[in-house]
Write a protein that holds these residues in place. Structure first.
Motif, PDB file in Angstrom:
ATOM      1  N   ASN A 117       0.801  -1.233  -0.039  1.00 49.44           N
ATOM      2  CA  ASN A 117       0.051   0.055   0.050  1.00 49.44           C
ATOM      3  C   ASN A 117       0.893   1.354  -0.012  1.00 49.44           C
ATOM      4  N   LEU A 118       0.473   2.312  -0.506  1.00 52.07           N
ATOM      5  CA  LEU A 118       0.771   3.508  -0.476  1.00 52.07           C
ATOM      6  C   LEU A 118      -0.024   4.521   0.216  1.00 52.07           C
ATOM      7  N   LYS A 119       0.219   5.096   1.379  1.00 53.51           N
ATOM      8  CA  LYS A 119      -0.341   6.012   2.454  1.00 53.51           C
ATOM      9  C   LYS A 119      -0.272   7.282   2.413  1.00 53.51           C
ATOM     10  N   THR A 120      -0.996   8.234   2.265  1.00 49.56           N
ATOM     11  CA  THR A 120      -0.784   9.624   2.335  1.00 49.56           C
ATOM     12  C   THR A 120      -1.609   9.964   3.607  1.00 49.56           C
TER      13      THR A 120
ATOM     14  N   MET B 274       3.975   7.318   3.076  1.00 47.78           N
ATOM     15  CA  MET B 274       4.203   6.256   3.365  1.00 47.78           C
ATOM     16  C   MET B 274       4.323   5.040   2.529  1.00 47.78           C
ATOM     17  N   PHE B 275       5.000   4.033   2.820  1.00 47.19           N
ATOM     18  CA  PHE B 275       4.999   2.780   2.092  1.00 47.19           C
ATOM     19  C   PHE B 275       4.779   1.649   2.938  1.00 47.19           C
ATOM     20  N   GLU B 276       3.914   0.845   2.761  1.00 46.98           N
ATOM     21  CA  GLU B 276       3.286  -0.273   3.604  1.00 46.98           C
ATOM     22  C   GLU B 276       3.844  -1.668   2.935  1.00 46.98           C
TER      23      GLU B 276
ATOM     24  N   THR C 221       6.607  -0.159   7.827  1.00 50.39           N
ATOM     25  CA  THR C 221       6.178   0.987   7.132  1.00 50.39           C
ATOM     26  C   THR C 221       7.404   2.044   7.240  1.00 50.39           C
ATOM     27  N   ALA C 222       7.748   2.788   6.014  1.00 48.77           N
ATOM     28  CA  ALA C 222       8.646   3.844   6.276  1.00 48.77           C
ATOM     29  C   ALA C 222       8.111   4.866   5.156  1.00 48.77           C
ATOM     30  N   GLY C 223       8.813   6.052   5.238  1.00 47.15           N
ATOM     31  CA  GLY C 223       8.225   7.195   4.407  1.00 47.15           C
ATOM     32  C   GLY C 223       9.138   8.562   4.590  1.00 47.15           C
ATOM     33  N   VAL C 224       8.566   9.652   4.204  1.00 47.45           N
ATOM     34  CA  VAL C 224       9.035  11.070   4.555  1.00 47.45           C
ATOM     35  C   VAL C 224       7.803  11.887   4.758  1.00 47.45           C
TER      36      VAL C 224
ATOM     37  N   THR D 112      11.017  15.138   8.305  1.00 52.43           N
ATOM     38  CA  THR D 112      10.682  14.360   9.171  1.00 52.43           C
ATOM     39  C   THR D 112      10.978  12.706   8.470  1.00 52.43           C
ATOM     40  N   ILE D 113      11.464  11.904   9.178  1.00 53.95           N
ATOM     41  CA  ILE D 113      11.538  10.306   8.584  1.00 53.95           C
ATOM     42  C   ILE D 113      10.922   9.452   9.653  1.00 53.95           C
TER      43      ILE D 113
END
Length: 235
Positions: free
Chosen positions: A77-80, A116-118, A141-144, A160-161
Motif C-alpha cells: 500500500n501507499l499511504k498519505t 508512507m510505504f506499507e 512501514t517507512a516514508g518521508v 521528518t523520517i
C-alpha cells in the motif's frame, strides 16, 4: 423446413454463447478488489529530546490522523496521512542536570503531512482461497514527511523520517481496523521550543542532536472504487 431448423439452431447457439459470456463476466467481477482506502484514527504520542532522553512515554500526548491509501496489491500500500497532535516534556524529571541547574518544560502542537510505504507480511484481504488472502496481517512501514509546530509563540518546520510497524484486521470486506506505531526523526532541534534548542551549548547539525517523537494510533478505514480482476478460476 431444414433451412428454418438451421436458423433456429444458430439462434439458440448464439443465445447460449451470450449467456455464457455474461456468466463468465459476472464471475470475474465477483472477485472484486478496491483501489483506495480512506479513514482516520486517534492515539497517543511520545517525545525524546533535550527535555527527555530516556522514557519515551514519560509525558504522553495525543494525536489524530486522517489517511488515504492507494492499494497497489494485497502486499503493498501507499499511504498519505495527516497528523495533528501534542507533545510535552519536562527536564526536571531527568537525572541529567543542565548548566546553572536550569529546568525547562514545554508543550507543543504539531502538524504532519507524510507519504508512507506499507509492506504486509501476508496477502491481506477477504475472498478467494486460491489467492491465500488473510483477514489480518502485521506490516512494516517507512516514508518521508514534513512536520510543522508551534511552541511558546514560536513556529517551526522540518523534514521528518517516520519508521514503524503496524497490524491490520479486516472485520468486513471493505472495512479495516489498524494499530500503528511510528518513530519519527525530525531534522531539527527546535521541536521542544527555543529554550531547549541548545541547552548544553552543543551545536546542532542536520544528522545529530535532533528531536524525535512517536505516534501510536488506532485507525478505522473504508475501501472504495472497485477494481475488477479478470480471472476464470473456479473456487
Amino acid at each position: 423446413m431444414k433451412e428454418k431448423r438451421d436458423r433456429l439452431k444458430r439462434r439458440a447457439a448464439t443465445a447460449l454463447l451470450a449467456a455464457a459470456s455474461i456468466s463468465v463476466t459476472q464471475q470475474a467481477c465477483a472477485q472484486e478488489d478496491y483501489r483506495f482506502d480512506i479513514g482516520g484514527g486517534f492515539g497517543m504520542t511520545g517525545y525524546l529530546g533535550d527535555a527527555n532522553t530516556a522514557n519515551l512515554f514519560q509525558n504522553p500526548g495525543w494525536d489524530a490522523e486522517l489517511l488515504f491509501r492507494y492499494i497497489v496489491n494485497p502486499r503493498i500500500n501507499l499511504k498519505t496521512n495527516f497528523y495533528v497532535g501534542g507533545l510535552r516534556g519536562d527536564s526536571s524529571q531527568m537525572e541529567n542536570v543542565f548548566p546553572d541547574n536550569g529546568n525547562f518544560s514545554f508543550s507543543t502542537t504539531f502538524y504532519e503531512l507524510g507519504e508512507m510505504f506499507e509492506f504486509h507480511f501476508f496477502n491481506y484481504g477477504m475472498g478467494e482461497t486460491y489467492r491465500k488472502l488473510k483477514r489480518w496481517t502485521p506490516y512494516i512501514t517507512a516514508g518521508v514527511s514534513v512536520t510543522a509546530w508551534s511552541v511558546d509563540s514560536e513556529t517551526g518546520a522540518a523534514f521528518t523520517i517516520p519508521l514503524g510497524i503496524g497490524f491490520k484486521y479486516k472485520p468486513a470486506r471493505r472495512w479495516n481496523l489498524g494499530l500503528e506505531f511510528l518513530m519519527k526523526k525530525t531534522f531539527s532541534d527546535k521541536l521542544d521550543g527555543p529554550a531547549l534548542s541548545d541547552p548544553l551549548g552543543i551545536r546542532s547539525e542536520f544528522m545529530k542532536n535532533t528531536d524525535w517523537y512517536s505516534t501510536l494510533t488506532l485507525t478505522i478505514s473504508y475501501e472504495f472504487s472497485k477494481r475488477c480482476a479478470v480471472c476464470h478460476y473456479k473456487d
